[in-house]
Design an enzyme around this catalytic site. Structure first.
Site, mmCIF file in Angstrom:
data_model
loop_
_atom_site.group_PDB
_atom_site.id
_atom_site.type_symbol
_atom_site.label_atom_id
_atom_site.label_comp_id
_atom_site.label_asym_id
_atom_site.label_seq_id
_atom_site.Cartn_x
_atom_site.Cartn_y
_atom_site.Cartn_z
ATOM 1 N N ASP A 1 -9.237 7.194 10.517
ATOM 2 C CA ASP A 1 -8.955 7.844 9.231
ATOM 3 C C ASP A 1 -9.737 9.151 9.161
ATOM 4 O OD1 ASP A 1 -11.616 7.321 8.345
ATOM 5 O OD2 ASP A 1 -11.028 5.366 7.573
ATOM 6 N N TYR B 1 0.830 -1.206 0.000
ATOM 7 C CA TYR B 1 0.000 0.000 0.000
ATOM 8 C C TYR B 1 0.861 1.252 0.000
ATOM 9 C CZ TYR B 1 -3.762 -3.077 1.762
ATOM 10 O OH TYR B 1 -4.692 -4.084 1.921
#
Length: 286
Positions: free
Chosen positions: A80, A66
């Protein structure tokens, strides 16, 4: 129609949204995805079509790579930037301090899954509990971070490249790095650039697939899932035993193989032990 299409998942789509869309595009119900991506994430999402769906179980253990953006100084309930901001802190972190902290997160580490996840506790998904304002104890899980590097840092936001094992939550990794730095942090963006054998160079956008007269041309062969294993061509008699689900003798080293017919048809993922080949999973047409 059988094969695997690597979709470059767009932001704000769930992985299941992609599957539902492709059912119509590819005109088949037998379809599923491997390696769920959160709606905010983009990038490599393998979608398995037809007989290829038999291989989804093997993809669950695939390693992933990622690229993520870590936003320091912001703490949210979802770990997040889509979540509710719980706290804002002053950030005073140097590149050297960040690099030093990253070294603590390489190798095998323990990670506590986030409340906003699909993991079940006592039969209930954590995100359902989280939406009700409940928080329950989660057991730490062992994961492996094979590599973790900082690609860019401006004093507040860092772009990270993470090569990790299955079960890794990048949101949680960002949160934990922020905590270790003393200023807190959350994930601001996420893009999966590789999953198992597949990377972004093989990915196709949904726009391309939906606007194409022949989307089937983007299907990769089923055996691409097992590219890391050596290939072996069976004799006619071995093929017959394979199709009947029977084991047979071979003169091959122990391990796993991609087995093919004399005509080149991919028959099965096979295992060899003590001179005997057995079926791990068959993929031939019945």
């Amino acid at each position: 129609m059988d094969g695997i299409v690597i979709v470059d998942k767009p932001q704000d789509w769930t992985s299941q949204d992609v599957v539902s869309k492709l059912r119509g595009v590819l005109r088949t119900r037998r379809i599923g995805h491997g390696g769920t991506l959160d709606p905010m994430a983009t990038g490599v999402l393998p979608v398995f079509v037809g007989r290829a769906t038999r291989g989804v179980e093997f993809f669950e253990h695939a390693e992933k790579i990622y690229e993520a953006e870590l936003l320091l100084g912001t703490i949210t309930d979802t770990e997040d930037v889509t979540g509710r901001v719980l706290e804002k802190r002053t950030v005073s972190v140097t590149r050297e301090e960040l690099e030093d902290i990253l070294s603590r997160f390489r190798g095998e580490i323990s990670q506590i899954p986030p409340m906003y996840s699909a993991i079940k506790v006592n039969g209930q998904k954590l995100y359902d509990l989280a939406r009700k304002g409940q928080e329950v104890e989660r057991k730490p899980r062992k994961i492996t971070i094979f590599s973790l590097e900082c690609l860019a840092f401006d004093g507040r936001a860092a772009r990270l490249r993470v090569h990790c094992s299955k079960g890794t939550y990048i949101r949680t990794l960002c949160k934990d790095i922020g905590e270790a730095l003393g200023c807190g942090g959350c994930m601001a963006a996420l893009r999966r650039v590789r999953a198992g054998e597949y990377d972004l160079s093989q990915a196709v956008t949904l726009e391309t697939l939906t606007g194409c007269e022949n989307p089937e041309k983007y299907l990769l062969p089923v055996d691409s899932l097992f590219a890391k294993y050596p290939a072996v061509t069976l004799t006619s008699n071995q093929e017959k035993r394979c199709r009947n689900g029977n084991a047979f003798s071979v003169t091959l080293p122990e391990g796993q193989y991609r087995a093919y017919s004399q005509s080149g048809e991919f028959l099965m993922l096979a295992a060899v032990e003590k001179g005997t080949m057995t079926t791990v999973k068959s993929f031939f047409a019945v």
